[in-house]
Write a protein that holds these residues in place. Structure first.
Motif, PDB file in Angstrom:
ATOM      1  N   PRO A  51      -3.275  -8.426  -2.546  1.00 43.13           N
ATOM      2  CA  PRO A  51      -4.697  -8.513  -2.200  1.00 43.13           C
ATOM      3  C   PRO A  51      -5.020  -9.739  -1.362  1.00 43.13           C
ATOM      4  O   PRO A  51      -6.107  -9.840  -0.799  1.00 43.13           O
ATOM      5  N   THR A  52      -4.076 -10.706  -1.257  1.00 40.98           N
ATOM      6  CA  THR A  52      -4.333 -11.935  -0.516  1.00 40.98           C
ATOM      7  C   THR A  52      -3.727 -11.919   0.880  1.00 40.98           C
ATOM      8  O   THR A  52      -3.775 -12.918   1.592  1.00 40.98           O
TER       9      THR A  52
ATOM     10  N   TRP B 168      -5.775  -8.005   5.886  1.00 41.19           N
ATOM     11  CA  TRP B 168      -6.930  -7.207   5.503  1.00 41.19           C
ATOM     12  C   TRP B 168      -8.076  -7.400   6.490  1.00 41.19           C
ATOM     13  O   TRP B 168      -8.402  -8.525   6.861  1.00 41.19           O
TER      14      TRP B 168
ATOM     15  N   LYS C 138      -8.429  -1.945   0.083  1.00 39.78           N
ATOM     16  CA  LYS C 138      -8.651  -2.878  -1.033  1.00 39.78           C
ATOM     17  C   LYS C 138     -10.120  -2.807  -1.428  1.00 39.78           C
ATOM     18  O   LYS C 138     -11.006  -2.966  -0.588  1.00 39.78           O
TER      19      LYS C 138
ATOM     20  N   GLU D 235     -12.686  -4.688  -4.022  1.00 39.49           N
ATOM     21  CA  GLU D 235     -12.659  -5.958  -4.756  1.00 39.49           C
ATOM     22  C   GLU D 235     -14.074  -6.412  -5.079  1.00 39.49           C
ATOM     23  O   GLU D 235     -14.992  -6.233  -4.280  1.00 39.49           O
TER      24      GLU D 235
ATOM     25  N   ILE E 228     -11.921   0.306 -11.036  1.00 38.57           N
ATOM     26  CA  ILE E 228     -11.447  -0.974 -10.536  1.00 38.57           C
ATOM     27  C   ILE E 228     -11.420  -1.987 -11.662  1.00 38.57           C
ATOM     28  O   ILE E 228     -10.482  -2.767 -11.786  1.00 38.57           O
TER      29      ILE E 228
ATOM     30  N   THR F 198     -12.157 -12.303 -10.266  1.00 42.94           N
ATOM     31  CA  THR F 198     -11.952 -11.411  -9.135  1.00 42.94           C
ATOM     32  C   THR F 198     -11.166 -10.194  -9.600  1.00 42.94           C
ATOM     33  O   THR F 198     -10.042 -10.321 -10.094  1.00 42.94           O
ATOM     34  N   TYR F 199     -11.783  -9.032  -9.453  1.00 40.91           N
ATOM     35  CA  TYR F 199     -11.180  -7.753  -9.851  1.00 40.91           C
ATOM     36  C   TYR F 199     -10.840  -6.987  -8.572  1.00 40.91           C
ATOM     37  O   TYR F 199     -11.719  -6.725  -7.747  1.00 40.91           O
ATOM     38  N   SER F 200      -9.569  -6.635  -8.415  1.00 38.32           N
ATOM     39  CA  SER F 200      -9.106  -6.007  -7.179  1.00 38.32           C
ATOM     40  C   SER F 200      -8.264  -4.786  -7.462  1.00 38.32           C
ATOM     41  O   SER F 200      -7.496  -4.756  -8.442  1.00 38.32           O
TER      42      SER F 200
ATOM     43  N   VAL G 119      -5.689  -2.298  -4.958  1.00 37.90           N
ATOM     44  CA  VAL G 119      -5.104  -1.954  -3.667  1.00 37.90           C
ATOM     45  C   VAL G 119      -4.592  -0.519  -3.762  1.00 37.90           C
ATOM     46  O   VAL G 119      -3.768  -0.200  -4.626  1.00 37.90           O
TER      47      VAL G 119
ATOM     48  N   TRP H  43      -3.578  -2.742  -9.595  1.00 42.65           N
ATOM     49  CA  TRP H  43      -4.720  -3.505 -10.107  1.00 42.65           C
ATOM     50  C   TRP H  43      -4.354  -4.969 -10.255  1.00 42.65           C
ATOM     51  O   TRP H  43      -3.212  -5.309 -10.644  1.00 42.65           O
ATOM     52  N   TYR H  44      -5.372  -5.830 -10.026  1.00 38.66           N
ATOM     53  CA  TYR H  44      -5.188  -7.273 -10.119  1.00 38.66           C
ATOM     54  C   TYR H  44      -6.383  -7.893 -10.841  1.00 38.66           C
ATOM     55  O   TYR H  44      -7.528  -7.481 -10.639  1.00 38.66           O
TER      56      TYR H  44
END
Length: 269
Positions: A7-8, A12, A96, A98, A140, A186-188, A190, A200-201
């Motif tokens: 996600p980083t 993106w 993504k 987020e 999510i 932070t809920y992410s 991809v 999920w992150y």
């Protein structure tokens, strides 16, 4: 280039975003969001309202989503969905979804962010439960306050029956065991296609990855255009775990949303 599952990654490109800037008490941006009201399908014991007592900017870059209780109205909460309903990763690419959120405290609450296929807005004569089965649901995040330090990542479809809510997924906890409602997190997710996967992150830390091999061809419905929603459910029987009995004295209670972003990585040329 970093993996599409990161996600980083610097690759993106933002497709859609709301950072909720505006004066205190201002209403939601209706060009970006629609508000669900009344007692819709999938509600808990609450109804939903469209007013600044339940949905408004706080003047500090956050959206306030407030659940209330009164003898006259019972439990009333907030449910919003993106106006756009065409989010989907391109074949060979990734999407993504987020959000940066401080969930609402209080037993009996289920704070959630989901993506539904846009057929849920165009059901026609289709019964909503059957439409939901055909659309699939991508959660999510789902924070159920009977387990206040845990966040669940879940998908729902006709072949995903591992959880009591007819879903497939798992939870992760904050490293120190503190409730998620104590701070912003932070809920992410991809979501990739060809090859297909959903990852999920929590705060950039991966905790779940699913592919079609984890279910069946009939169970993997995640190739459809979607819209994204956020809501605070009260006393829902349909979450990954039971939320507990709400205490009227704990209301009003508020979920703060700092940012919602949908971004993409295009497929290789």
């Amino acid at each position: 280039m970093e993996t599409l599952n990161s996600p980083t990654s610097t690759d993106w490109k933002v497709l859609w975003q709301d950072d909720f800037d505006g004066p205190r008490g201002a209403p939601l941006d209706r060009d970006r969001w629609k508000v669900i009201t009344g007692k819709p399908w999938a509600a808990g014991i609450e109804s939903y309202a469209d007013d600044t007592g339940h949905l408004s900017l706080d003047g500090e870059g956050h959206l306030r989503m407030t659940a209330t209780h009164s003898e006259e109205d019972g439990y009333v909460s907030a449910w919003i969905e993106t106006v756009r309903e065409d989010f989907v990763p391109a074949p060979g690419g990734a999407l993504k979804i987020e959000a940066v959120v401080k969930t609402a405290p209080g037993l009996g609450l289920d704070c959630a962010m989901f993506a539904w296929a846009n057929r849920m807005r165009h059901l026609g004569e289709t019964e909503p439960l059957q439409g939901w089965y055909l659309s699939g649901e991508l959660d999510i995040f789902e924070v159920v306050n009977s387990e206040p330090a845990n966040v669940y990542g879940v998908v729902h479809s006709p072949e995903c029956h591992q959880l009591p809510s007819l879903g497939m997924g798992t939870a992760t906890a904050t490293p120190d065991g503190r409730p998620l409602s104590e701070d912003f997190h932070t809920y992410s997710v991809v979501w990739t296609r060809d090859p297909d996967s959903i990852t999920w992150y929590l705060d950039g830390r991966e905790y779940l990855r699913l592919t079609p091999a984890d279910t069946t061809p009939k169970g993997w419905l995640f190739n459809q255009e979607v819209f994204v929603g956020l809501l605070v459910v009260v006393g829902s029987p349909g979450g990954p775990v039971m939320p507990g009995e709400p205490d009227p004295a704990a209301f009003p209670t508020t979920m703060l949303v700092d940012r919602v972003t949908v971004a993409e990585v295009a497929p290789p040329a």
